[in-house]
Every structure is written in structure tokens, then in C-alpha cells.
Write a protein that holds these residues in place. Structure first.
Motif, PDB file in Angstrom:
ATOM      1  N   UNK A  13       0.806  -1.229   0.000  1.00  0.00           N
ATOM      2  CA  UNK A  13       0.000   0.000   0.000  1.00  0.00           C
ATOM      3  C   UNK A  13       0.836   1.275   0.000  1.00  0.00           C
ATOM      4  N   UNK A  14       2.161   1.158   0.119  1.00  0.00           N
ATOM      5  CA  UNK A  14       2.970   2.375   0.246  1.00  0.00           C
ATOM      6  C   UNK A  14       4.103   2.437  -0.770  1.00  0.00           C
ATOM      7  N   UNK A  15       4.551   3.647  -1.003  1.00  0.00           N
ATOM      8  CA  UNK A  15       5.686   3.917  -1.869  1.00  0.00           C
ATOM      9  C   UNK A  15       6.960   3.519  -1.122  1.00  0.00           C
ATOM     10  N   UNK A  16       7.845   2.742  -1.754  1.00  0.00           N
ATOM     11  CA  UNK A  16       9.026   2.260  -1.025  1.00  0.00           C
ATOM     12  C   UNK A  16      10.024   3.351  -0.622  1.00  0.00           C
ATOM     13  N   UNK A  17      10.113   4.427  -1.394  1.00  0.00           N
ATOM     14  CA  UNK A  17      11.071   5.485  -1.067  1.00  0.00           C
ATOM     15  C   UNK A  17      10.595   6.358   0.083  1.00  0.00           C
ATOM     16  N   UNK A  18       9.339   6.741   0.052  1.00  0.00           N
ATOM     17  CA  UNK A  18       8.849   7.761   0.984  1.00  0.00           C
ATOM     18  C   UNK A  18       7.980   7.221   2.116  1.00  0.00           C
ATOM     19  N   UNK A  64      20.542  10.718  -6.002  1.00  0.00           N
ATOM     20  CA  UNK A  64      20.476  10.560  -4.542  1.00  0.00           C
ATOM     21  C   UNK A  64      19.970  11.838  -3.885  1.00  0.00           C
ATOM     22  N   UNK A  65      20.463  12.976  -4.373  1.00  0.00           N
ATOM     23  CA  UNK A  65      19.978  14.255  -3.841  1.00  0.00           C
ATOM     24  C   UNK A  65      18.500  14.443  -4.186  1.00  0.00           C
ATOM     25  N   UNK A  66      18.115  14.050  -5.407  1.00  0.00           N
ATOM     26  CA  UNK A  66      16.707  14.122  -5.784  1.00  0.00           C
ATOM     27  C   UNK A  66      15.836  13.280  -4.863  1.00  0.00           C
ATOM     28  N   UNK A  67      16.313  12.083  -4.540  1.00  0.00           N
ATOM     29  CA  UNK A  67      15.574  11.229  -3.601  1.00  0.00           C
ATOM     30  C   UNK A  67      15.452  11.901  -2.235  1.00  0.00           C
ATOM     31  N   UNK A  68      16.507  12.559  -1.783  1.00  0.00           N
ATOM     32  CA  UNK A  68      16.460  13.238  -0.484  1.00  0.00           C
ATOM     33  C   UNK A  68      15.450  14.390  -0.497  1.00  0.00           C
ATOM     34  N   UNK A  69      15.325  15.081  -1.625  1.00  0.00           N
ATOM     35  CA  UNK A  69      14.318  16.143  -1.751  1.00  0.00           C
ATOM     36  C   UNK A  69      12.919  15.532  -1.655  1.00  0.00           C
ATOM     37  N   UNK A  87      -1.506  11.256   2.358  1.00  0.00           N
ATOM     38  CA  UNK A  87      -0.552  11.663   1.330  1.00  0.00           C
ATOM     39  C   UNK A  87      -0.214  10.469   0.456  1.00  0.00           C
ATOM     40  N   UNK A  88      -0.244  10.697  -0.859  1.00  0.00           N
ATOM     41  CA  UNK A  88       0.045   9.670  -1.851  1.00  0.00           C
ATOM     42  C   UNK A  88       1.150  10.175  -2.778  1.00  0.00           C
ATOM     43  N   UNK A  89       2.099   9.323  -3.081  1.00  0.00           N
ATOM     44  CA  UNK A  89       3.076   9.655  -4.127  1.00  0.00           C
ATOM     45  C   UNK A  89       2.547   9.033  -5.406  1.00  0.00           C
ATOM     46  N   UNK A  90       2.269   9.875  -6.401  1.00  0.00           N
ATOM     47  CA  UNK A  90       1.630   9.394  -7.627  1.00  0.00           C
ATOM     48  C   UNK A  90       2.554   9.419  -8.830  1.00  0.00           C
ATOM     49  N   UNK A  91       3.708  10.019  -8.694  1.00  0.00           N
ATOM     50  CA  UNK A  91       4.682  10.070  -9.778  1.00  0.00           C
ATOM     51  C   UNK A  91       6.027  10.377  -9.181  1.00  0.00           C
ATOM     52  N   UNK A  92       7.015  10.585 -10.022  1.00  0.00           N
ATOM     53  CA  UNK A  92       8.360  10.859  -9.539  1.00  0.00           C
ATOM     54  C   UNK A  92       8.396  11.935  -8.483  1.00  0.00           C
ATOM     55  N   UNK A  93       7.893  13.119  -8.818  1.00  0.00           N
ATOM     56  CA  UNK A  93       7.897  14.252  -7.898  1.00  0.00           C
ATOM     57  C   UNK A  93       6.500  14.820  -7.694  1.00  0.00           C
ATOM     58  N   UNK A  94       5.499  14.004  -7.946  1.00  0.00           N
ATOM     59  CA  UNK A  94       4.109  14.420  -7.782  1.00  0.00           C
ATOM     60  C   UNK A  94       3.454  13.698  -6.623  1.00  0.00           C
ATOM     61  N   UNK A  95       2.697  14.475  -5.878  1.00  0.00           N
ATOM     62  CA  UNK A  95       1.997  13.958  -4.708  1.00  0.00           C
ATOM     63  C   UNK A  95       0.547  14.416  -4.747  1.00  0.00           C
ATOM     64  N   UNK A  96      -0.311  13.632  -4.132  1.00  0.00           N
ATOM     65  CA  UNK A  96      -1.695  14.033  -3.890  1.00  0.00           C
ATOM     66  C   UNK A  96      -1.894  14.020  -2.383  1.00  0.00           C
ATOM     67  N   UNK A  97      -2.391  15.142  -1.870  1.00  0.00           N
ATOM     68  CA  UNK A  97      -2.784  15.212  -0.468  1.00  0.00           C
ATOM     69  C   UNK A  97      -4.303  15.256  -0.437  1.00  0.00           C
TER      70      UNK A  97
END
Length: 171
Positions: A13-18, A64-69, A87-97
Motif C-alpha cells: 500500500x505504500x511507496x518504497x522510497x517515501x 540521490x539528492x533528488x531522492x532526499x528532496x 498523502x500519496x506519491x503518484x509520480x516521480x515528484x508528484x503527490x496528492x494530499x
């Protein structure tokens, strides 16, 4: 066995990075809030949040810096949400709250606060990061979860087109 089951459930159910919810969960929760509006007139809002110029961050500082952002923005948003917000991560740098039981006026206040917090945070090389945000509230015209999400996405792109670091919503 119980620990393994919990791990598998969390990963599904979750994004592995965030650790934010994933796209599969988004569909479920949007449909639930959309149904609440159409059956019981309970309003909810979506904030579509996109980190501005993210490709330049990756190109300049590395992935790596992008991932940290991305991780930093996720943590910042989650630390300023109510318990019922999702909060949902829906793309590389896109989120839905997703802001359940929230009207547009209150969602605009949340978006302004988050936009300011993101801009004042320093995630990489002491540089300001900005975000463009589109807002959509449940309505009779947005009669299903997909139309509601597309509306927020359209307003986010309007914010990008208008110069980034902006919030756009129905006037």
C-alpha cells in the motif's frame, strides 16, 4: 509470520522510497470520499502537489539528492497534516494530499502553508525548492474520483504554466 505479513501489507500500500501511500490506495480513498460527497454531501479536497524544476535537481546534484528532496518534502507534508489527511506519491515528484471533510477555502489555507514550508526548507545545497499546487473540491460536476483527480491535476498544470510556485483552483 505476523511480522512478515505486516511487512508485505505495508509494501503493498505504500511507496518504497517515501512511505507515503501509493497510487493503488489513492483510487480507493478518492472513491470513498467521492461517494461520501454524492451520498451525504460531505465535502473533501485534493491538493495535487508537484515539485518545480525537479529534473534540474537530479541533473545538477544527482539522483540521490533528488531522492532526499522527495523524502524531505514527504516528511514535511506529513508532519503538517491532520490525522485523517492522506498523502500519496503518484509520480516521480508528484503527490496528492487528500483532505477529507474539507472545503476549498480551508484547502487553500493548507496549500499556502505547505507551499511556504517547502520553499523555506533547504533540502539540498541550501537551495530553495518550490512547488506548484492544484486544488479540487468534490462537486456534482466532478461526479467520480477520476474527474475529481483530473481537475486537481489540470489546476496544478495551470499553476506550472502561470510561472510555478503557485496555487491554482476554481474561482
Amino acid at each position: 509470520m505476523i511480522k512478515l505479513h505486516r511487512t508485505i501489507e505495508k509494501e503493498s500500500i505504500s511507496d518504497p522510497l517515501t512511505g507515503a501511500f501509493n497510487r493503488r490506495q489513492l483510487d480507493f480513498h478518492l472513491t470513498s470520499c467521492s461517494t461520501d460527497f454524492h451520498e451525504h454531501r460531505v465535502p473533501s479536497c485534493i491538493l495535487m502537489i508537484d515539485i518545480d524544476n525537479f529534473k534540474a535537481i537530479n541533473d545538477t546534484y544527482g539522483h540521490n539528492a533528488g531522492d532526499q528532496v522527495i523524502i524531505g518534502v514527504t516528511q514535511l507534508i506529513q508532519s503538517h497534516c491532520r490525522a485523517q489527511d492522506k498523502l500519496f506519491r503518484v509520480g516521480g515528484e508528484e503527490f496528492v494530499l487528500l483532505l477529507p471533510k474539507t472545503v476549498q477555502h480551508d484547502a487553500i489555507n493548507v496549500a499556502n502553508k505547505l507551499k511556504g514550508l517547502i520553499k523555506s526548507a533547504r533540502f539540498v545545497d541550501n537551495k530553495a525548492i518550490t512547488a506548484s499546487i492544484g486544488i479540487a473540491e468534490t462537486s456534482d460536476e466532478l461526479d467520480n474520483a477520476q474527474r475529481w483527480l483530473k481537475s486537481a491535476d489540470d489546476f496544478m498544470y495551470q499553476a506550472k504554466t502561470a510561472g510555478r510556485d503557485r496555487i491554482c483552483y476554481p474561482q
